[in-house]
Design an enzyme around this catalytic site. Structure first.
Site, PDB file in Angstrom:
ATOM      1  N   ASN A 275      19.008 -23.151 -13.024  1.00 33.50           N
ATOM      2  CA  ASN A 275      19.305 -22.074 -12.481  1.00 33.50           C
ATOM      3  C   ASN A 275      18.037 -22.168 -11.127  1.00 33.50           C
ATOM      4  O   ASN A 275      17.636 -21.834 -10.821  1.00 33.50           O
ATOM      5  CB  ASN A 275      19.076 -20.555 -12.675  1.00 33.50           C
ATOM      6  CG  ASN A 275      18.834 -19.421 -11.856  1.00 33.50           C
ATOM      7  OD1 ASN A 275      19.868 -19.768 -10.903  1.00 33.50           O
ATOM      8  ND2 ASN A 275      18.492 -18.508 -12.158  1.00 33.50           N
ATOM      9  N   TRP A 276      19.152 -22.791  -9.852  1.00 39.28           N
ATOM     10  CA  TRP A 276      18.643 -23.426  -9.073  1.00 39.28           C
ATOM     11  C   TRP A 276      18.544 -22.154  -7.778  1.00 39.28           C
ATOM     12  O   TRP A 276      17.777 -22.040  -6.711  1.00 39.28           O
ATOM     13  CB  TRP A 276      19.319 -24.525  -8.095  1.00 39.28           C
ATOM     14  CG  TRP A 276      19.709 -25.512  -9.188  1.00 39.28           C
ATOM     15  CD1 TRP A 276      19.154 -26.090  -9.895  1.00 39.28           C
ATOM     16  CD2 TRP A 276      20.604 -26.297  -8.359  1.00 39.28           C
ATOM     17  NE1 TRP A 276      19.367 -26.771  -9.954  1.00 39.28           N
ATOM     18  CE2 TRP A 276      20.523 -27.475  -9.161  1.00 39.28           C
ATOM     19  CE3 TRP A 276      21.408 -26.320  -7.083  1.00 39.28           C
ATOM     20  CZ2 TRP A 276      20.595 -28.641  -8.820  1.00 39.28           C
ATOM     21  CZ3 TRP A 276      22.206 -27.941  -7.315  1.00 39.28           C
ATOM     22  CH2 TRP A 276      21.971 -29.138  -8.479  1.00 39.28           C
ATOM     23  N   LYS A 277      18.829 -20.803  -8.194  1.00 40.61           N
ATOM     24  CA  LYS A 277      18.387 -19.517  -7.511  1.00 40.61           C
ATOM     25  C   LYS A 277      18.845 -19.972  -5.781  1.00 40.61           C
ATOM     26  O   LYS A 277      19.755 -20.544  -5.298  1.00 40.61           O
ATOM     27  CB  LYS A 277      16.995 -19.358  -7.470  1.00 40.61           C
ATOM     28  CG  LYS A 277      16.619 -19.135  -8.989  1.00 40.61           C
ATOM     29  CD  LYS A 277      15.080 -18.433  -9.308  1.00 40.61           C
ATOM     30  CE  LYS A 277      14.693 -18.299 -10.173  1.00 40.61           C
ATOM     31  NZ  LYS A 277      13.535 -17.398 -11.130  1.00 40.61           N
TER      32      LYS A 277
ATOM     33  N   HIS B  58      20.417 -11.147 -14.040  1.00 40.20           N
ATOM     34  CA  HIS B  58      19.084 -12.640 -14.217  1.00 40.20           C
ATOM     35  C   HIS B  58      17.750 -10.622 -13.849  1.00 40.20           C
ATOM     36  O   HIS B  58      18.583  -9.700 -13.008  1.00 40.20           O
ATOM     37  CB  HIS B  58      18.946 -13.327 -13.312  1.00 40.20           C
ATOM     38  CG  HIS B  58      17.861 -13.987 -12.965  1.00 40.20           C
ATOM     39  ND1 HIS B  58      17.021 -13.565 -12.630  1.00 40.20           N
ATOM     40  CD2 HIS B  58      17.932 -15.100 -13.516  1.00 40.20           C
ATOM     41  CE1 HIS B  58      15.643 -14.509 -12.250  1.00 40.20           C
ATOM     42  NE2 HIS B  58      16.200 -15.132 -13.225  1.00 40.20           N
TER      43      HIS B  58
ATOM     44  N   GLU C 152      15.739 -11.089 -11.541  1.00 42.68           N
ATOM     45  CA  GLU C 152      15.805 -11.047 -10.379  1.00 42.68           C
ATOM     46  C   GLU C 152      17.413 -10.043  -9.115  1.00 42.68           C
ATOM     47  O   GLU C 152      17.284  -8.878  -8.349  1.00 42.68           O
ATOM     48  CB  GLU C 152      15.593 -12.151  -9.121  1.00 42.68           C
ATOM     49  CG  GLU C 152      14.655 -12.693  -9.585  1.00 42.68           C
ATOM     50  CD  GLU C 152      14.634 -14.481  -9.629  1.00 42.68           C
ATOM     51  OE1 GLU C 152      13.764 -15.018  -9.350  1.00 42.68           O
ATOM     52  OE2 GLU C 152      16.228 -14.760  -8.861  1.00 42.68           O
TER      53      GLU C 152
ATOM     54  N   GLU D  34      14.526 -13.478 -20.845  1.00 43.26           N
ATOM     55  CA  GLU D  34      13.488 -13.518 -20.173  1.00 43.26           C
ATOM     56  C   GLU D  34      12.283 -12.958 -19.598  1.00 43.26           C
ATOM     57  O   GLU D  34      12.911 -11.611 -19.038  1.00 43.26           O
ATOM     58  CB  GLU D  34      14.284 -13.902 -18.545  1.00 43.26           C
ATOM     59  CG  GLU D  34      14.997 -13.442 -18.555  1.00 43.26           C
ATOM     60  CD  GLU D  34      15.706 -12.985 -17.016  1.00 43.26           C
ATOM     61  OE1 GLU D  34      15.658 -13.972 -15.279  1.00 43.26           O
ATOM     62  OE2 GLU D  34      16.374 -11.811 -16.683  1.00 43.26           O
TER      63      GLU D  34
ATOM     64  N   GLY E  79       8.550 -17.193 -12.584  1.00 42.70           N
ATOM     65  CA  GLY E  79       7.867 -17.067 -11.165  1.00 42.70           C
ATOM     66  C   GLY E  79       6.379 -17.252 -10.956  1.00 42.70           C
ATOM     67  O   GLY E  79       5.394 -17.401 -10.556  1.00 42.70           O
TER      68      GLY E  79
ATOM     69  N   SER F 286       9.101 -19.612 -17.224  1.00 45.92           N
ATOM     70  CA  SER F 286       7.942 -20.614 -16.846  1.00 45.92           C
ATOM     71  C   SER F 286       8.125 -21.756 -17.952  1.00 45.92           C
ATOM     72  O   SER F 286       7.178 -22.328 -19.081  1.00 45.92           O
ATOM     73  CB  SER F 286       7.175 -19.938 -16.478  1.00 45.92           C
ATOM     74  OG  SER F 286       7.030 -19.019 -15.114  1.00 45.92           O
TER      75      SER F 286
ATOM     76  N   GLY G 131      13.968 -22.465 -14.302  1.00 46.26           N
ATOM     77  CA  GLY G 131      14.106 -22.003 -12.959  1.00 46.26           C
ATOM     78  C   GLY G 131      13.747 -22.746 -12.048  1.00 46.26           C
ATOM     79  O   GLY G 131      14.041 -23.569 -11.628  1.00 46.26           O
ATOM     80  N   GLY G 132      12.125 -22.470 -11.938  1.00 47.78           N
ATOM     81  CA  GLY G 132      11.990 -23.634 -10.785  1.00 47.78           C
ATOM     82  C   GLY G 132      11.012 -24.971 -11.219  1.00 47.78           C
ATOM     83  O   GLY G 132      12.333 -26.013 -10.394  1.00 47.78           O
TER      84      GLY G 132
END
Length: 255
Positions: free
Chosen positions: A9-11, A98, A100, A170, A176, A216, A237-238
């Site tokens: 997920n590149w957000k 998600h 967010e 999640e 994050g 994470s 994610g990151g």
């Protein structure tokens, strides 16, 4: 045998050129290094979907995902993207719910049920996110909270529909933040989710649903997390923004 999945997920990251460069790196590494049947999913921003989709087209291990969709088919919803639009460019998966999106855009379980319906009607597989905050975990209500998310958004589906849904657990407190749920915490909640599905659809159906960990995950902890009985991969994610880290996570299944 449940499908093993690693989704990136590149957000809200990467320009078009940067997205193409990252997708190309991942594509080549997967082609050269990955020898398992793991499904690798790339979820760039909306502006990069078409280009990334064309770049990875025809690669059996790679699939394209959008990061969201609207819960209505069309209309006066300025700035939104419909399921039909995503289908028209070859999207195979869509991330919905998600944390967010729930937090910043007030998405509800009811809206997510609508999104799920539209996606399945269009033969697109939802990656349905669920999870609790640190406050909910500390209060001891995290299990009931996650069960409620599943019940209100997915339990209207029939068995065949439910088995097309990928679930991503999640823990919000581990997104994050650099914090990661312990393998025991991850396995506990994945088992809770699978048993909750089994309570509605039966153990055989629940055993076929892929449940990903989404908090994470990195190359260091992925092998231990993915070795858990009910963890079938990760929503990354990151670490998905770095090709080597992401592919190292993908290869955790074979190492």
């Amino acid at each position: 045998m449940r499908q093993k999945i690693v989704a990136g997920n590149w957000k809200m990251n990467k320009t078009l050129d940067e997205a193409l460069a990252l997708a190309s790196e991942v594509s080549n590494m997967v082609k050269d290094e990955v020898n398992t049947d793991v499904q690798v999913i790339l979820a760039p921003s909306f502006i990069s979907l078409t280009a990334v989709g064309k770049l990875i087209e025809g690669q059996k291990r790679l699939a394209l995902a959008a990061q969201n969709c609207h819960h209505k088919t069309s209309g006066a919803y300025t700035g939104e993207v419909s399921v039909d639009m995503l289908k028209s460019i070859g999207v195979s998966f869509v991330i919905i719910g998600h944390s967010e999106r729930r937090m910043y855009f007030n998405e509800t379980n009811e809206q997510l049920a609508e999104k799920t319906n539209l996606l399945l009607q269009n033969n697109i597989r939802p990656i349905f996110c669920c999870g609790e905050s640190l406050e909910q975990r500390e209060k001891g209500i995290h299990i009931d909270f996650v069960k409620q998310q599943l019940t209100e958004s997915l339990f209207h589906l029939d068995t065949n529909q439910l088995q097309k849904v990928v679930i991503a657990y999640e823990p919000i407190w581990a997104i994050g933040t650099g914090k990661t749920a312990s393998t025991e915490q991850a396995q506990e909640m994945h088992e809770v989710i699978r048993k909750h599905i089994a309570s509605k659809y039966g153990e055989a159906a629940a055993a076929e649903v892929s449940i990903l960990y989404g908090g994470s995950c990195n190359p260091t902890n992925a092998p231990e997390l993915f070795a858990c009985k009910d963890v079938d991969g990760g929503l990354i994610g990151g670490a998905s923004l770095k090709s080597r880290d992401f592919v190292s996570i993908v290869k955790s299944f074979s190492e």
